[in-house]
Enzyme design. Structure first.
Site, mmCIF file in Angstrom:
data_model
loop_
_atom_site.group_PDB
_atom_site.id
_atom_site.type_symbol
_atom_site.label_atom_id
_atom_site.label_comp_id
_atom_site.label_asym_id
_atom_site.label_seq_id
_atom_site.Cartn_x
_atom_site.Cartn_y
_atom_site.Cartn_z
ATOM 1 N N LYS A 176 -9.578 -7.392 8.517
ATOM 2 C CA LYS A 176 -10.328 -7.803 10.093
ATOM 3 C C LYS A 176 -10.112 -6.459 10.890
ATOM 4 C CE LYS A 176 -6.303 -9.873 12.476
ATOM 5 N NZ LYS A 176 -5.791 -11.040 13.035
ATOM 6 N N HIS A 236 0.794 -1.152 -0.005
ATOM 7 C CA HIS A 236 -0.191 -0.015 -0.053
ATOM 8 C C HIS A 236 0.942 1.209 -0.045
ATOM 9 C CE1 HIS A 236 -3.427 -2.658 0.852
ATOM 10 N NE2 HIS A 236 -4.093 -1.179 0.573
#
Length: 184
Positions: free
Chosen positions: A102, A37
């Site tokens: 999550k 990222h």
């Protein structure tokens, strides 16, 4: 409600999903974690093209363990999504359709999910060995030097997930608390 969803996901499917829906994802998704990222955002900021067109795609926040013989991938459980939060709004604004991870997301990410008609799914943490059985093929497509954090194209079949944040901003982590709270 249990749903079968093809990925990459369509805007129509995104709009039909509600926080709390159980889904089974089949098709193509990409895996990427923190380092990938960071590198993607640096690439964008340098005015360069990303190595993968993320328009309409789904990113699974996962860095697999090494594959056992005869398997395409090792344990493939989700990582904590909040570690990608500083990068996510820009990727959503560029067309990313959804994420699987999550844990909770920031207000900025949730606002970007709503603004872009996107979706955030959760996969069950601690179930990486079981989740890996849903991955039929895995291929590194970018940033091989990052090892487990390289971007991988994954072919998945019936990968179970739960809609946590839907395109209207409904957040299962907030509504579930209210549902199970007891008055004192």
């Amino acid at each position: 409600m249990d749903r079968q969803i093809r990925v990459p996901i369509t805007k129509e499917d995104v709009k039909s999903l509600k926080a709390g829906d159980y889904v089974y994802l089949s098709g193509t998704i990409y895996s990427a974690r923190d380092a990938a990222h960071k590198r993607m955002i640096e690439t964008i900021e340098a005015g360069e093209e990303l190595p993968v067109d993320l328009t309409g795609q789904m990113i699974y926040y996962m860095g697999p363990s090494p594959a056992r013989e005869g398997r395409p991938i090792g344990s493939a459980g989700p990582t904590t999504a909040s570690r990608m939060d500083k990068y996510t709004p820009k990727l959503l604004d560029m067309g990313l359709a959804g994420m699987i991870g999550k844990g909770k997301r920031t207000k900025e990410v949730i606002d970007a999910v709503v603004r872009n008609t996107s979706v955030y799914f959760a996969a069950v943490g601690g179930a990486g060995a079981l989740l890996s059985k849903c991955i039929k093929n895995a291929e590194v497509v970018a940033y091989d030097d990052l090892g487990t954090e390289a971007i991988r194209r994954l072919e998945v079949e019936n990968l179970p997930a739960i809609v946590v944040v839907d395109c209207e901003g409904n957040n299962l982590y907030e509504t579930a608390i209210l549902e199970y709270q007891t008055e004192k």
